[in-house]
Design an enzyme around this catalytic site. Structure first.
Site, mmCIF file in Angstrom:
data_model
loop_
_atom_site.group_PDB
_atom_site.id
_atom_site.type_symbol
_atom_site.label_atom_id
_atom_site.label_comp_id
_atom_site.label_asym_id
_atom_site.label_seq_id
_atom_site.Cartn_x
_atom_site.Cartn_y
_atom_site.Cartn_z
ATOM 1 N N SER A 20 -6.054 2.723 4.841
ATOM 2 C CA SER A 20 -5.504 2.064 3.655
ATOM 3 C C SER A 20 -6.610 1.348 2.895
ATOM 4 O O SER A 20 -6.424 0.251 2.366
ATOM 5 C CB SER A 20 -4.395 1.074 4.044
ATOM 6 O OG SER A 20 -3.509 0.848 2.968
ATOM 7 N N LYS A 25 0.008 3.602 -2.698
ATOM 8 C CA LYS A 25 -1.075 4.584 -2.576
ATOM 9 C C LYS A 25 -0.530 6.016 -2.523
ATOM 10 O O LYS A 25 -1.268 6.977 -2.806
ATOM 11 C CB LYS A 25 -1.921 4.295 -1.334
ATOM 12 C CG LYS A 25 -2.798 3.045 -1.461
ATOM 13 C CD LYS A 25 -3.632 2.848 -0.204
ATOM 14 C CE LYS A 25 -4.673 1.736 -0.357
ATOM 15 N NZ LYS A 25 -4.112 0.392 -0.264
ATOM 16 N N SER A 65 0.791 -1.237 0.000
ATOM 17 C CA SER A 65 0.000 0.000 0.000
ATOM 18 C C SER A 65 0.818 1.279 0.000
ATOM 19 O O SER A 65 0.235 2.364 -0.054
ATOM 20 C CB SER A 65 -0.962 0.003 1.192
ATOM 21 O OG SER A 65 -2.048 -0.866 0.947
#
Length: 410
Positions: free
Chosen positions: A156, A101, A98
């Site tokens: 997340s 991101k 993640s």
């Protein structure tokens, strides 16, 4: 400023053009091109050094030892200058989880204002990977864009990513946009397949690229606000519930002590990636960004402690190491292309634009009272080199003198 006036000598009945020109001491030096900025002083760094395997550091006398950490790769960089202070396997391509991101946010954040509202369609929540982290986005509910971004940064939430991606052209389009954004920033190791960072064949990044994304994000006030938020309320129709940032260095959860001056950014975990983390912290007038990928020991919280050790080292090593690389490398031929760049100079209250040979993809803006970048375009001779003007002055004065002496003899 150059002042020109016609002086008529009555006795000679002739006119001479007199240039009144204050000449600075540095006039003998060649003039810089109009609108060209003075490049900042920069230490030479071997551009290939970060391509080498193993730990790269150039200590000066009194420098602390680099901590021994188990991560497969990591980078410690100065967020202001972009100088890489130390690194290990900086360009090794690994699954990012993640932390990807951060690139998603750099790409999608500018397209929608925080207060904009969006009602979620069922189609926007399809295709979310099994076992994904979720913030709890529901179809038919209306959310502000800022709520969705809190879901991305704090929880997340892959569901929030899917909705925001749908608002920005769709899943595949978002992956292409992110890929283009990465290349525009100089991130060459990143290949985007799944914009939320979920494990996908061929999806990789590197500690170098992640540090670059983190540094770039700190320059965006919205990104900085979201990534540093510890707690927020997430709407659920007529009520809301609290969500907490999963970055333990930011919140101090699960027995991990909060890091002083932490600015946040993004953590991640998947089966293939292990634990990954981009962290930034400010102490005094210095800001560091650290990326850590896949620690091999110490359990699930080791990524935070290894990031802590690297941040501590970076602050202690300030001024005691030579950089081993830069997050702002010289443009490559691939990035530079063959176009032109825009140079903006000040001219009587409005910008005058000129095309200059391309030296990269940057645009240089020099307006108002911006020291050496300002060009006086108010007079007809503003674009002439100073040396040429000086020669013209001397010739005009000599001619006037000869005619004056001839007139007196007559």
């Amino acid at each position: 400023m150059i002042v020109m006036s016609a002086v008529r000598h009555a006795a000679a009945g002739t006119a001479a053009l007199l240039f009144v020109l204050p000449v600075p001491a540095a006039m003998a030096s060649p003039a810089a091109p109009v609108g060209e900025p003075t490049p900042p002083a920069r230490q030479y760094v071997d551009p290939a050094r970060l391509d080498r395997s193993g730990t790269q550091v150039q200590p000066l006398p009194g420098a602390p030892d680099v901590p021994s950490v188990s991560a497969l790769s990591w980078v410690v960089a100065d967020a202001s200058s972009g100088e890489v202070l130390a690194a290990r396997n900086a360009h090794r391509k690994l699954p990012p989880a993640s932390t990807l991101k951060a690139l998603f946010a750099l790409t999608a954040l500018p397209h929608h204002k925080p207060a904009e509202q969006h009602t979620v369609a069922d189609s926007e929540l399809t295709g979310i990977g099994a076992g994904s982290s979720l913030v709890g986005v529901k179809e038919g509910y209306t959310y502000k864009v800022s709520d969705l971004w809190n879901g991305v940064f704090l929880s997340s939430g892959n569901d929030a990513v899917h909705v925001l991606a749908a608002m920005n052209g769709g899943w595949d389009s978002m992956a292409r946009q992110m890929q283009d954004k990465a290349r525009s920033l100089g991130a060459r190791d990143t290949h985007v397949v799944s914009p939320d960072g979920y494990d996908a064949p061929g999806q990789v990044s590197s500690a170098y690229d992640l540090a670059l994304f983190g540094r770039t994000g700190l320059q965006d006030p919205e990104f900085s606000r979201y990534c540093s938020t510890r707690y927020a309320d997430f709407p659920a129709g007529s009520w809301s519930y609290g969500i907490a940032n999963t970055n333990r260095l930011l919140t101090g959860a699960d027995g991990v002590s909060r890091y002083p001056g932490l600015l946040g950014i993004k953590n991640g975990y998947t089966t293939n990636a292990g634990n990954t983390l981009i962290s930034a912290a400010r102490q005094g007038d210095r800001t560091l960004v650290v990326s850590v990928m896949n620690p091999q020991g110490g359990g699930g919280l080791a990524v935070y402690e290894e990031a802590r050790s690297l941040l501590d080292w970076g602050f202690e090593a300030a001024g005691k190491v030579r950089p081993v690389g830069s997050l702002t490398p010289e443009p490559t031929k691939e990035a530079a292309g063959s176009g032109t760049r825009t140079v903006v100079v000040s001219g009587q209250g409005r910008d005058a634009r000129a095309a200059a040979p391309a030296h990269g993809a940057e645009a240089v803006a020099a307006a108002g009272k911006d020291d050496s970048r300002e060009a006086d375009s108010s007079g007809p001779s503003a674009g002439l080199p100073l040396a040429l003007i000086a020669s013209a002055c001397a010739a005009a004065l000599a001619l006037w003198g000869r005619r004056f002496r001839a007139a007196r003899r007559g």
